[in-house]
Each structure stands twice: as structure tokens, then as C-alpha cells.
Design a protein around this motif. Structure first.
Motif, mmCIF file in Angstrom:
data_model
loop_
_atom_site.group_PDB
_atom_site.id
_atom_site.type_symbol
_atom_site.label_atom_id
_atom_site.label_comp_id
_atom_site.label_asym_id
_atom_site.label_seq_id
_atom_site.Cartn_x
_atom_site.Cartn_y
_atom_site.Cartn_z
ATOM 1 N N UNK A 1 0.804 -1.220 0.000
ATOM 2 C CA UNK A 1 0.000 0.000 0.000
ATOM 3 C C UNK A 1 0.835 1.267 0.000
ATOM 4 N N UNK A 2 1.909 1.267 0.761
ATOM 5 C CA UNK A 2 2.805 2.420 0.819
ATOM 6 C C UNK A 2 3.427 2.666 -0.563
ATOM 7 N N UNK A 3 3.859 1.601 -1.201
ATOM 8 C CA UNK A 3 4.466 1.721 -2.530
ATOM 9 C C UNK A 3 3.442 2.159 -3.575
ATOM 10 N N UNK A 4 2.202 1.692 -3.433
ATOM 11 C CA UNK A 4 1.140 2.119 -4.353
ATOM 12 C C UNK A 4 0.923 3.623 -4.246
ATOM 13 N N UNK A 5 0.868 4.124 -3.012
ATOM 14 C CA UNK A 5 0.682 5.563 -2.814
ATOM 15 C C UNK A 5 1.840 6.367 -3.398
ATOM 16 N N UNK A 6 3.037 5.826 -3.256
ATOM 17 C CA UNK A 6 4.236 6.542 -3.670
ATOM 18 C C UNK A 6 4.468 6.505 -5.181
#
Length: 92
Positions: free
Chosen positions: A32-37
Motif C-alpha cells: 500500500x505504501x508503494x502504491x501511494x508513492x
């Protein structure tokens, strides 16, 4: 085979980007963090890549084919579509 699946994805323009992100996931970084970034899908990217539930015929075929074959919790290799390269994670 499931009638519907729940998935998240990370969409990027280049295969090299998708492979680099996949390596980060394999090293333990949060999907999820990577998706946001990194995701260029502005709708789902803000929601940790969450696409919600979908049935067959709702997504482009290469994406759908992989999403429906994944096991719950499994993350795909990069999938090329007309939109770019997707890394898909199946939830349900």
C-alpha cells in the motif's frame, strides 16, 4: 474459480519501474505504501492501490487473467496492458 476477486495494484509506465518496485515488495516494503508513492493510477493509488471487488469483464483481459489466477495474498509479476505495467495483489 471465483466469481469476483478483490485486488490492489500498482501501475507504472515502465517495466524497469515495475521490477524495481517488485523487488522492494519482496524485501518487505508495504504494498500500500508503494502504491501511494509510485502508482500512476490516481484513483486507486491514493487508496493503497485498492481496486475493490470486480468480476470478469470489468478489467482489461491481461490484467483480469492474472488477477483471477492469483491465490489470496499472492502478488503477481508485472503485467503489461495498454495502461502500463501492473503489480497485482489479490485479497479475496
Amino acid at each position: 474459480m471465483a466469481a469476483k476477486v478483490k485486488c490492489s495494484h500498482i501501475l507504472v509506465a515502465k517495466q524497469s519501474e515495475s521490477l524495481a518496485i517488485l523487488e522492494k515488495i519482496k524485501k518487505g516494503e508495504k504494498f500500500g505504501k508503494l502504491a501511494k508513492e509510485f502508482s500512476i493510477d490516481t484513483g486507486s493509488g491514493k487508496k493503497d492501490g485498492n481496486l475493490g471487488y470486480f468480476t470478469k469483464g470489468m478489467m482489461v483481459k491481461p490484467f483480469e487473467d492474472v488477477a483471477f489466477k492469483l491465490q489470496i495474498g499472492e502478488i503477481s509479476e508485472p503485467v503489461k496492458t495498454e495502461f502500463g505495467y501492473h503489480i497485482i495483489k489479490r485479497f479475496e
